[in-house]
Enzyme design. Structure first.
Site, short mmCIF file in Angstrom:
data_model
loop_
_atom_site.label_atom_id
_atom_site.label_comp_id
_atom_site.label_asym_id
_atom_site.label_seq_id
_atom_site.Cartn_x
_atom_site.Cartn_y
_atom_site.Cartn_z
N HIS A 192 -9.62 10.45 5.18
CA HIS A 192 -9.38 11.52 6.27
C HIS A 192 -10.30 12.40 6.19
CE1 HIS A 192 -5.70 10.06 3.91
NE2 HIS A 192 -5.09 10.10 5.19
N HIS A 207 0.87 -1.30 0.00
CA HIS A 207 0.03 -0.14 -0.01
C HIS A 207 0.92 1.18 0.17
CE1 HIS A 207 -3.33 2.85 0.94
NE2 HIS A 207 -2.53 3.28 1.80
#
Length: 767
Positions: free
Chosen positions: A708, A655
């Site tokens: 986020h 990732h």
């Protein structure tokens, strides 16, 4: 007399007061006035703490409630129209809406009733080669600028009550434009003339406040910038240099190379150079600057936590001081934002290791000592210099640092250790037959919400309030809950949730030899997000398995495949405070060998999908492109070393986040991970444009929603994003996943978001 100053101080508070105030404000527990009062108290404390350090100039404007680049956008009135929900453009509501898509929780209710409470958060990316993130300025053909300096002027007035020698800091106009992104086909440099008018107006306001010096940061000078940007710097300072204040142009994070002469010859009053990373440019800078301009040297490393060798630094400075006299200024190399605040808070740290360290307060103390040695003579600080020399020598010889058996293992690494048996397409067929996953398989990046119960559990263990058996029982209960939730949501590949991990790097550092940990050495990553990097001080090895117990237990609870979750060697390196006494490559290979042992143990335990996160692969790319390949060669080799040795049916994932990787896509392909997941949602899949020209052979999961932001992603929006991805990447290679881990979110946000994500995947399969 050499003058002393700094380029910026950490803003979060020594106990993360800013983080907690922000989160209370966002949660509706704190009013705007209370938040501003908390911020003012933090600034005041920072200034008072610096009073005893004999600084000649005190810096203001280095504080921010979220991000200094976002502050600059609001200072010059560059606010995205989608965020202007308040009548006052510069309101905190608008500010946080740009930062995170929403300001306070009541907006969620407004949005659910068809009102415009939510908006897309601004794109976030890395600040040069650091672990700090900034909100990317947005430009288009309609962009205009309007000065609003009220908050900064109030801060100047507050500091002037403590000390009259005030130096405001602002981001320079050319760097500000460089950092931004055009949202249409316009050219951002065409905005420069109008932007310069706002800067000129701001400098005039500073002059009215009796400001003598202004620090204006142009760190793009350490990059290989095109000619038109060099010309933009020249034209900008031809105009701004006419102001009544004196401009200290600051650069940091490296050498200026071809931009050195340009920077020195600009119509400015002084130039700051990073003398830690580019000491070889000092003599040329002195020649180019002439006889009138100030030279500020960044002599204290502001990006690591090791003590400065005071004697060596003094010897370097003596001839320079003799030549420049009062035209010599001294400072840390960059803002101290990137280091913890005060080593004195650490009362449980290994005494020997602690003697080798310096945090922000200590670095300013070192600066003060060097200034006194230059200005008053070495005898005035001889005891401190003697102690510093003992600490430097002790670190150089310590058996805690140097382990011959580990050094030998690194010397015996061969290229064969980084090779899989079969090529990717052959592995892909083998893995598909074994794993039997649907098209558009769904998964998450690894972490699930860290609830207060989980945090209290880990704290209870640290304090000794519970024993190991009680701790493991509770962690297993959390894993079981997480697996059950994922099963009910319909995800295809599950994770154990990482309840046992406070941080993806710190967790592994605690279990590897060669690391030590702190209690309060927090640094800001973005907004309220703070990290406490481990200190990698010595040779690295793995005493025992680190994750096998948790992953094996999770796998025992479900028929679906569970991913083993590891942090890769490059990310551990880049997100730690790393020893500076040997090449980074050597340290990284030591970590890679330790992670390789864990990968093999996971496979033996029946875990056949293993994710090795390299979120920070790009982070330490040299700022000069000509030096990239050397870094990438050893970074990719380290990943391949830890990811190989497994059976070809074992699927290796990795990732990467906050990564603009278009220019390193060939290197990423060389990692040879079976699947890579990346962060693309904030960029509207624009990051995937590279795949139109580059045929990437491996699986790829472009993040379909921004974790986020607290906003719940829409099914159709995610379907649309994946369809955009499928225009560039064959559908059979695509995975569906969030763009990052879910640790910072709440379950009531995560569940509907993932439910929508699974629904989007099902819709894609049916189309």
């Amino acid at each position: 007399m050499a003058k002393l100053h700094h380029l910026g101080f950490p803003r979060i508070g020594n106990k993360r007061q800013l983080k907690f105030a922000l989160e209370k404000f966002w949660g509706g527990e704190l009013s705007e006035q209370q938040l501003q009062t908390s911020a003012a108290d933090l600034r005041q404390q920072n200034w008072l703490d610096q009073q005893d350090l004999a600084l000649d100039l005190y810096t203001v404007g280095d504080f921010s409630l979220y991000d200094q680049v976002l502050d600059m956008s609001f200072l010059v009135g560059n606010i995205p129209s989608r965020a202007k929900q308040s009548e006052q453009d510069n309101s905190l509501d608008n500010y946080f809406r740009v930062a995170r898509g929403r300001s306070q929780p009541q907006e969620c209710c407004a949005a659910s009733h068809g009102q415009s409470g939510e908006s897309q958060a601004g794109e976030m990316t890395k600040w040069f080669n650091t672990n700090y993130h900034y909100i990317v300025p947005e430009f288009d053909a309609q962009t205009t600028f309007l000065l609003n300096a009220k908050q900064l002027l109030l801060q100047i007035e507050a500091l002037q009550k403590i000390n009259k020698n005030v130096k405001p800091v602002i981001i320079g106009p050319v760097t500000y434009l460089w950092l931004g992104k055009e949202k249409d086909n316009s050219q951002k440099l065409t905005l420069l003339p109008e932007l310069l008018e706002v800067y000129a107006e701001l400098l005039a306001l500073f002059a009215e406040k009796n400001i003598t010096w202004v620090q204006i940061d142009e760190p793009i000078l350490v990059l290989e910038i095109p000619k038109q940007w060099q010309e933009a710097l020249q034209s900008s300072y031809q105009k701004l240099g006419q102001s009544k204040v004196k401009l200290l142009l600051t650069t940091y994070f490296g050498e200026l190379k071809n931009n050195l002469k340009l920077a020195c010859e600009l119509p400015i009053a002084g130039l700051h150079l990073d003398a830690v990373n580019a000491p070889h440019e000092i003599d040329s800078a002195i020649d180019y600057l002439g006889t009138d301009k100030i030279l500020s040297l960044g002599i204290i490393n502001a990006c690591n936590i090791w003590k400065t060798d005071l004697n060596q630094t003094l010897n370097q400075l003596l001839p320079i001081h003799q030549k420049l006299q009062d035209r010599l200024w001294l400072a840390p190399s960059s803002s101290l934002l990137h280091v913890p605040i005060d080593l004195n808070n650490e009362d449980k740290l290994d005494y020997e290791v602690k003697s080798w360290l310096a945090f922000a307060v200590q670095k300013l103390q070192e600066l003060s000592l060097i200034g006194r040695a230059l200005n008053d003579g070495l005898s005035s600080v001889e005891a401190a210099f003697t102690y510093n020399k003992l600490c430097i020598e002790n670190r150089r010889q310590s058996p805690q640092v140097h382990k011959q058996d580990i050094k030998s293992k690194v010397l015996n690494i061969t290229p064969e250790l980084g090779q899989r048996n079969l090529a990717i397409k052959q592995r892909e067929a083998l893995q598909q037959s074994y794993l039997n996953l649907p098209s558009y398989p769904t998964t998450t990046i690894g972490s699930f919400p860290q609830t207060s119960d989980i945090r209290q559990l880990r704290q209870a263990k640290r304090l000794g309030d519970i024993n190991e058996e009680q701790y493991k029982k509770s962690i297993k209960e959390s894993i079981e809950f997480c697996i059950n939730e994922q099963d009910q949501l319909g995800l295809d590949v599950l994770v154990h949730g990482e309840a046992e991990r406070n941080d993806m790097v710190e967790y592994f550092g605690e279990l590897l030899d060669g690391f030590v940990f702190t209690q309060f050495a927090w640094v800001q990553s973005y907004g309220s997000r703070c990290v406490k990097p481990p200190i990698l001080f010595g040779d690295v090895s793995r005493p025992k398995a680190m994750t096998v117990e948790w992953s094996s237990y999770a796998q025992s609870l479900t028929e679906k495949k569970v991913k083993g979750m590891l942090t890769g060697p490059v990310t551990i390196l880049n997100w730690s405070f790393v020893r500076d006494d040997q090449p980074l490559q050597t340290t990284c290979m030591q970590i890679a060998l330790a992670i390789r042992e864990e990968v093999l143990d996971l496979e033996k335990a029946g875990i056949n999908i293993i994710q090795i996160d390299e979120a920070a692969l790009r982070e330490k790319l040299p700022l000069h492109r000509s030096q990239w390949q050397q870094y990438l060669n050893w970074a990719i080799a380290a990943f391949r070393l830890c990811a190989n040795g497994v059976n070809d049916k074992t699927q290796i994932h990795t990732h990467m986040c906050y990564s603009e990787f278009n220019d390193i896509i060939a290197a990423i392909a060389q990692m040879d991970a079976d699947v890579i997941t990346i962060e693309t949602s904030r960029s509207d899949m624009v990051l995937l444009d590279v795949f139109e020209a580059f045929s990437y052979p491996n699986g790829i999961g472009p993040g379909v929603y921004d974790i986020h932001s607290p906003n719940i992603p829409d099914v159709e929006q995610m379907v649309s994003l994946m369809k955009k991805a499928a225009l560039r990447i064959p559908a059979e290679q695509l995975w569906v996943n969030p763009d990052c881990g879910l640790k910072t979110r709440r379950w009531e946000e995560v569940k509907p978001a993932l439910l929508n994500m699974v629904a989007a995947a099902k819709k894609l399969r049916a189309s």
